[in-house]
Scaffold this motif. Structure first.
Motif, PDB file in Angstrom:
ATOM      1  N   ALA A   1       5.797   8.752 -16.554  1.00 13.76           N
ATOM      2  CA  ALA A   1       4.381   8.426 -16.407  1.00 13.76           C
ATOM      3  C   ALA A   1       4.143   6.932 -16.584  1.00 13.76           C
ATOM      4  O   ALA A   1       3.400   6.309 -15.813  1.00 13.76           O
ATOM      5  N   VAL A   2       4.770   6.345 -17.587  1.00 13.69           N
ATOM      6  CA  VAL A   2       4.616   4.904 -17.816  1.00 13.69           C
ATOM      7  C   VAL A   2       5.194   4.112 -16.647  1.00 13.69           C
ATOM      8  O   VAL A   2       4.593   3.139 -16.172  1.00 13.69           O
ATOM      9  N   ALA A   3       6.358   4.523 -16.154  1.00 17.67           N
ATOM     10  CA  ALA A   3       6.969   3.826 -15.021  1.00 17.67           C
ATOM     11  C   ALA A   3       6.116   3.966 -13.762  1.00 17.67           C
ATOM     12  O   ALA A   3       5.936   2.996 -13.010  1.00 17.67           O
ATOM     13  N   GLY A   4       5.578   5.161 -13.521  1.00 22.16           N
ATOM     14  CA  GLY A   4       4.724   5.362 -12.351  1.00 22.16           C
ATOM     15  C   GLY A   4       3.463   4.516 -12.410  1.00 22.16           C
ATOM     16  O   GLY A   4       3.059   3.910 -11.419  1.00 22.16           O
ATOM     17  N   LEU A   5       2.847   4.475 -13.583  1.00 20.97           N
ATOM     18  CA  LEU A   5       1.655   3.633 -13.732  1.00 20.97           C
ATOM     19  C   LEU A   5       1.991   2.156 -13.602  1.00 20.97           C
ATOM     20  O   LEU A   5       1.227   1.387 -13.014  1.00 20.97           O
ATOM     21  N   GLY A   6       3.139   1.758 -14.141  1.00 20.91           N
ATOM     22  CA  GLY A   6       3.555   0.363 -14.015  1.00 20.91           C
ATOM     23  C   GLY A   6       3.779  -0.046 -12.572  1.00 20.91           C
ATOM     24  O   GLY A   6       3.358  -1.130 -12.141  1.00 20.91           O
ATOM     25  N   VAL A   7       4.421   0.825 -11.809  1.00 18.44           N
ATOM     26  CA  VAL A   7       4.642   0.532 -10.386  1.00 18.44           C
ATOM     27  C   VAL A   7       3.316   0.481  -9.646  1.00 18.44           C
ATOM     28  O   VAL A   7       3.100  -0.394  -8.791  1.00 18.44           O
ATOM     29  N   TRP A   8       2.412   1.389  -9.975  1.00 13.81           N
ATOM     30  CA  TRP A   8       1.115   1.393  -9.292  1.00 13.81           C
ATOM     31  C   TRP A   8       0.337   0.126  -9.594  1.00 13.81           C
ATOM     32  O   TRP A   8      -0.236  -0.491  -8.692  1.00 13.81           O
ATOM     33  N   PHE A   9       0.291  -0.284 -10.879  1.00  6.36           N
ATOM     34  CA  PHE A   9      -0.435  -1.504 -11.236  1.00  6.36           C
ATOM     35  C   PHE A   9       0.209  -2.738 -10.612  1.00  6.36           C
ATOM     36  O   PHE A   9      -0.489  -3.655 -10.181  1.00  6.36           O
ATOM     37  N   ALA A  10       1.536  -2.780 -10.556  1.00  5.35           N
ATOM     38  CA  ALA A  10       2.220  -3.918  -9.933  1.00  5.35           C
ATOM     39  C   ALA A  10       1.894  -3.981  -8.443  1.00  5.35           C
ATOM     40  O   ALA A  10       1.625  -5.069  -7.910  1.00  5.35           O
ATOM     41  N   ALA A  11       1.917  -2.848  -7.773  1.00  2.00           N
ATOM     42  CA  ALA A  11       1.589  -2.833  -6.334  1.00  2.00           C
ATOM     43  C   ALA A  11       0.128  -3.185  -6.106  1.00  2.00           C
ATOM     44  O   ALA A  11      -0.207  -3.900  -5.152  1.00  2.00           O
ATOM     45  N   ALA A  12      -0.746  -2.711  -6.977  1.00  2.00           N
ATOM     46  CA  ALA A  12      -2.170  -3.051  -6.840  1.00  2.00           C
ATOM     47  C   ALA A  12      -2.398  -4.545  -7.054  1.00  2.00           C
ATOM     48  O   ALA A  12      -3.207  -5.171  -6.359  1.00  2.00           O
TER      49      ALA A  12
ATOM     50  N   GLU B   1       0.834  -1.202   0.000  1.00  2.00           N
ATOM     51  CA  GLU B   1       0.000   0.000   0.000  1.00  2.00           C
ATOM     52  C   GLU B   1       0.866   1.249   0.000  1.00  2.00           C
ATOM     53  O   GLU B   1       0.563   2.229  -0.690  1.00  2.00           O
ATOM     54  N   HIS B   2       1.933   1.221   0.771  1.00  4.63           N
ATOM     55  CA  HIS B   2       2.849   2.357   0.794  1.00  4.63           C
ATOM     56  C   HIS B   2       3.517   2.541  -0.567  1.00  4.63           C
ATOM     57  O   HIS B   2       3.675   3.675  -1.038  1.00  4.63           O
ATOM     58  N   VAL B   3       3.902   1.436  -1.192  1.00  5.32           N
ATOM     59  CA  VAL B   3       4.519   1.525  -2.517  1.00  5.32           C
ATOM     60  C   VAL B   3       3.522   2.085  -3.521  1.00  5.32           C
ATOM     61  O   VAL B   3       3.858   2.952  -4.331  1.00  5.32           O
ATOM     62  N   ALA B   4       2.280   1.596  -3.469  1.00  4.65           N
ATOM     63  CA  ALA B   4       1.263   2.061  -4.418  1.00  4.65           C
ATOM     64  C   ALA B   4       0.933   3.529  -4.214  1.00  4.65           C
ATOM     65  O   ALA B   4       0.588   4.228  -5.171  1.00  4.65           O
ATOM     66  N   LEU B   5       1.019   4.013  -2.989  1.00  8.49           N
ATOM     67  CA  LEU B   5       0.666   5.406  -2.720  1.00  8.49           C
ATOM     68  C   LEU B   5       1.828   6.373  -2.897  1.00  8.49           C
ATOM     69  O   LEU B   5       1.636   7.509  -3.332  1.00  8.49           O
ATOM     70  N   LEU B   6       3.031   5.951  -2.563  1.00  6.11           N
ATOM     71  CA  LEU B   6       4.157   6.882  -2.531  1.00  6.11           C
ATOM     72  C   LEU B   6       5.076   6.808  -3.747  1.00  6.11           C
ATOM     73  O   LEU B   6       5.663   7.820  -4.132  1.00  6.11           O
ATOM     74  N   ALA B   7       5.218   5.646  -4.345  1.00  3.39           N
ATOM     75  CA  ALA B   7       6.172   5.505  -5.445  1.00  3.39           C
ATOM     76  C   ALA B   7       5.762   6.254  -6.714  1.00  3.39           C
ATOM     77  O   ALA B   7       6.611   6.941  -7.299  1.00  3.39           O
ATOM     78  N   PRO B   8       4.511   6.156  -7.187  1.00  2.04           N
ATOM     79  CA  PRO B   8       4.185   6.881  -8.426  1.00  2.04           C
ATOM     80  C   PRO B   8       4.394   8.402  -8.353  1.00  2.04           C
ATOM     81  O   PRO B   8       5.010   8.961  -9.269  1.00  2.04           O
ATOM     82  N   PRO B   9       3.947   9.082  -7.286  1.00  5.41           N
ATOM     83  CA  PRO B   9       4.244  10.529  -7.243  1.00  5.41           C
ATOM     84  C   PRO B   9       5.741  10.815  -7.182  1.00  5.41           C
ATOM     85  O   PRO B   9       6.210  11.786  -7.792  1.00  5.41           O
ATOM     86  N   ALA B  10       6.499   9.969  -6.488  1.00  2.00           N
ATOM     87  CA  ALA B  10       7.945  10.168  -6.428  1.00  2.00           C
ATOM     88  C   ALA B  10       8.572   9.994  -7.809  1.00  2.00           C
ATOM     89  O   ALA B  10       9.471  10.753  -8.201  1.00  2.00           O
ATOM     90  N   ILE B  11       8.095   9.014  -8.553  1.00  2.00           N
ATOM     91  CA  ILE B  11       8.609   8.795  -9.910  1.00  2.00           C
ATOM     92  C   ILE B  11       8.242   9.970 -10.806  1.00  2.00           C
ATOM     93  O   ILE B  11       9.072  10.454 -11.586  1.00  2.00           O
ATOM     94  N   PHE B  12       6.997  10.453 -10.716  1.00  2.00           N
ATOM     95  CA  PHE B  12       6.575  11.601 -11.531  1.00  2.00           C
ATOM     96  C   PHE B  12       7.417  12.837 -11.214  1.00  2.00           C
ATOM     97  O   PHE B  12       7.886  13.530 -12.116  1.00  2.00           O
TER      98      PHE B  12
END
Length: 62
Positions: A42-53, A6-17
């Motif tokens: 953007a692609v990397a952030g979405l990829g990390v979010w989908f992987a964490a989800a 959950e922390h990865v899904a919430l914090l990693a995409p904004p950090a990547i952006f």
């Protein structure tokens, strides 16, 4: 109780952006091409979010 995914899904995409925006600004000030960096971010952030989800749904057994 929050999990690590959950922390990865919430914090990693904004950090990547934000990181991709900073890198693009630095490249622009050095007069280099930078249009592709926010796209990759953007692609990397979405990829990390989908992987964490996906990991969260697997851990919940759904």
């Amino acid at each position: 109780m929050t999990t690590a995914t959950e922390h990865v899904a919430l914090l990693a995409p904004p950090a990547i952006f934000l990181t991709s925006i900073v890198i693009a600004i630095v490249r622009l000030t050095r007069r280099r091409l930078a249009w592709w960096i926010p796209l990759v971010g953007a692609v990397a952030g979405l990829g990390v979010w989908f992987a964490a989800a996906a990991l969260m749904s697997l851990s919940a057994g759904q």
